[in-house]
Design an enzyme around this catalytic site. Structure first.
Site, PDB file in Angstrom:
ATOM      1  N   GLU A  79      53.725 -14.383  37.476  1.00  0.00           N
ATOM      2  CA  GLU A  79      53.240 -14.702  38.814  1.00  0.00           C
ATOM      3  C   GLU A  79      53.792 -16.062  39.232  1.00  0.00           C
ATOM      4  OE1 GLU A  79      48.865 -15.689  38.885  1.00  0.00           O
ATOM      5  OE2 GLU A  79      48.925 -14.620  36.982  1.00  0.00           O
ATOM      6  N   CYS A 111      47.548 -11.983  35.856  1.00  0.00           N
ATOM      7  CA  CYS A 111      47.718 -12.161  34.419  1.00  0.00           C
ATOM      8  C   CYS A 111      47.773 -10.848  33.638  1.00  0.00           C
ATOM      9  CB  CYS A 111      46.579 -13.024  33.866  1.00  0.00           C
ATOM     10  SG  CYS A 111      46.443 -14.620  34.696  1.00  0.00           S
ATOM     11  N   THR A 152      42.505 -26.316  33.398  1.00  0.00           N
ATOM     12  CA  THR A 152      42.910 -24.982  32.926  1.00  0.00           C
ATOM     13  C   THR A 152      44.369 -24.677  33.257  1.00  0.00           C
ATOM     14  OG1 THR A 152      42.178 -23.808  34.921  1.00  0.00           O
ATOM     15  CG2 THR A 152      40.549 -24.146  33.187  1.00  0.00           C
ATOM     16  N   SER A 201      35.019 -15.580  39.619  1.00  0.00           N
ATOM     17  CA  SER A 201      36.065 -15.056  38.752  1.00  0.00           C
ATOM     18  C   SER A 201      35.551 -14.817  37.341  1.00  0.00           C
ATOM     19  CB  SER A 201      37.259 -16.023  38.720  1.00  0.00           C
ATOM     20  OG  SER A 201      38.343 -15.452  38.030  1.00  0.00           O
ATOM     21  N   HIS A 233      42.473 -12.182  27.249  1.00  0.00           N
ATOM     22  CA  HIS A 233      43.201 -13.066  28.153  1.00  0.00           C
ATOM     23  C   HIS A 233      42.349 -14.325  28.279  1.00  0.00           C
ATOM     24  CE1 HIS A 233      44.820 -14.963  31.623  1.00  0.00           C
ATOM     25  NE2 HIS A 233      43.800 -14.641  32.408  1.00  0.00           N
ATOM     26  N   LYS A 242      32.496 -16.333  26.077  1.00  0.00           N
ATOM     27  CA  LYS A 242      31.368 -15.825  26.861  1.00  0.00           C
ATOM     28  C   LYS A 242      31.427 -14.301  26.959  1.00  0.00           C
ATOM     29  CE  LYS A 242      30.643 -19.860  29.864  1.00  0.00           C
ATOM     30  NZ  LYS A 242      30.706 -20.352  31.270  1.00  0.00           N
ATOM     31  N   ASN A 275      46.602 -22.441  29.881  1.00  0.00           N
ATOM     32  CA  ASN A 275      46.686 -21.120  30.502  1.00  0.00           C
ATOM     33  C   ASN A 275      48.133 -20.781  30.831  1.00  0.00           C
ATOM     34  OD1 ASN A 275      46.162 -18.732  31.801  1.00  0.00           O
ATOM     35  ND2 ASN A 275      45.013 -19.635  33.492  1.00  0.00           N
ATOM     36  N   SER A 308      43.383 -11.244  37.748  1.00  0.00           N
ATOM     37  CA  SER A 308      42.560 -11.419  38.941  1.00  0.00           C
ATOM     38  C   SER A 308      43.130 -10.629  40.102  1.00  0.00           C
ATOM     39  CB  SER A 308      42.479 -12.901  39.309  1.00  0.00           C
ATOM     40  OG  SER A 308      41.739 -13.608  38.352  1.00  0.00           O
TER      41      SER A 308
END
Length: 390
Positions: A79, A111, A152, A201, A233, A242, A275, A308
């Protein structure tokens, strides 16, 4: 016929900034970055590295003369594209001196697209068993100075060779996948930095994982107890944690301990690179392969891919006999150890050192970049690359 990842490697630029230093400069408690976000370092690209050169340097590490003859498909997932028309894979084809009879394309869906490349490669190899496919996931993650997403950021590339009878990991079928129109992260054509709705997100990412893992379990009968590790990812490492914990609440203690321990191993490289968008999930795979001491061949690994916008997929792979003999642990550890730490001021200077929009001719200082392959500038509106070992 088994089809999967035969080789896998990565490249990241020679500079980084410590997230602790960045936190201090931004008047933020350092623990919010190192613990709350789970990031230690952010790779910083010089102006002489773009998505093409990052990917070429990653591929250079793994592609042999024998591979060059067999590779007949190059899939470049990014991207951080450099041209609205010409595929970045064509530059890779030339820089690596690949076989002329090769199909070369560029794919995009945030991604997720490297995973799309893997599934496309499986179909191609099923029809052409002697073929190999080179898949590249390369990106430069930019959110802007003093923004909430600054910590990030990152830069790097992962290169994979897919083949029949692979040495690293077979990719199993079926998988579970889904699409939903979501504005959680996007970058308009006019902007060189991304826009993100952070909490939204994260919620979508976790929701996609839960739905896809459930769908995969129903489709295949594979559950937590069948998986040695689940990889994610990782825009930042705490995000994957999480998501993992969201499916462990009712898990057996043995499964919970194993999956959490292997997640800790899988996040190591991501925490020190940052990232890298399309390559992030596969950087986590490399980290697991090179960092674990007890995962044996035959182990099943779960992989959650998310882009996303949004597209997600959950699939699994089986580690192959002697996979440890076919990784590049020493080279990767040396590359990371040889990097140079920047002050926050120096990082900000590199961040702001971008190409003028519409420039038709410019030479860039490739002599300051230790990478073998560099973006050398623009001549008559055409990007120029240099390979220093030729």
């Amino acid at each position: 016929m088994k089809i999967g990842i035969d080789k896998i490697g990565f490249y990241t630029p020679h500079m980084y900034v410590e997230t602790e230093d960045l936190a201090v400069a931004r008047n933020i408690e350092p623990g919010k970055f190192t613990i709350g976000i789970g990031q230690e370092k952010i790779a910083v690209p010089p102006i002489t590295q773009d998505a093409v050169s990052l990917a070429a340097n990653a591929a250079l590490q793994i592609v042999t003369d024998e591979d060059k003859e067999a590779i007949d498909y190059v899939i470049f997932a990014t991207e951080s594209g450099i041209d609205h028309s010409k595929a970045a894979s064509i530059y890779i084809h030339q820089l690596l001196d690949l076989n002329r009879n090769t199909r070369s394309i560029e794919v995009k869906q945030a991604c997720y697209s490297a995973t799309a490349g893997i599934q496309m490669a499986k179909g191609h190899i099923a029809l052409n068993p002697e073929s190999k496919v080179l898949i590249l996931g390369a990106d430069i993650s930019r959110y802007g100075l003093q923004t909430s997403g600054e910590v990030t950021q990152g830069a790097g590339a992962v290169a994979m060779i897919m083949s029949a009878e692979p040495k690293i990991m077979t990719v199993e079928s079926p998988s579970a996948y889904q699409t939903e129109d979501v504005m959680d992260f996007w970058r308009p054509l006019y902007s060189d930095t991304a826009f993100v709705q952070g909490k939204y997100s994260v919620d979508k990412y976790i929701g996609f994982f839960q739905e896809l893992f459930s769908a995969y379990t129903k489709k295949t009968g594979v559950g937590l107890h069948d998986l040695e590790a689940i990889l994610f990812h990782l825009p930042y490492t705490k995000m994957g944690m999480k998501a993992l914990k969201s499916v462990l609440e009712d898990a057996d203690e043995t499964d919970k301990e194993r999956l959490l321990a292997n997640f800790d191993i899988s996040k190591k490289y991501n925490a020190t690179v940052g990232n890298i968008y399309t390559g992030s999930l596969y950087l986590s795979l490399i980290s697991l392969l090179e960092g674990n001491t007890n995962i044996e061949s035959g182990a099943r690994i779960g992989l959650f891919s998310y882009g996303s916008g949004a597209v997600g997929e959950f699939f699994t792979g089986i580690l192959q006999p002697n996979y440890r003999e076919n990784i590049y642990k020493q080279q990767h550890e040396q590359m990371l150890a040889d990097r140079t730490a920047l002050t926050v001021a120096a990082y900000e200077e590199h961040f702001q050192n971008t190409l003028p929009v519409g420039v038709d001719n410019i030479d860039l200082p490739t002599e300051k970049d230790p990478a073998t392959i560099c973006f050398a500038g623009i001549k008559d509106h055409m990007r120029q690359y240099v390979r220093k070992d030729k």
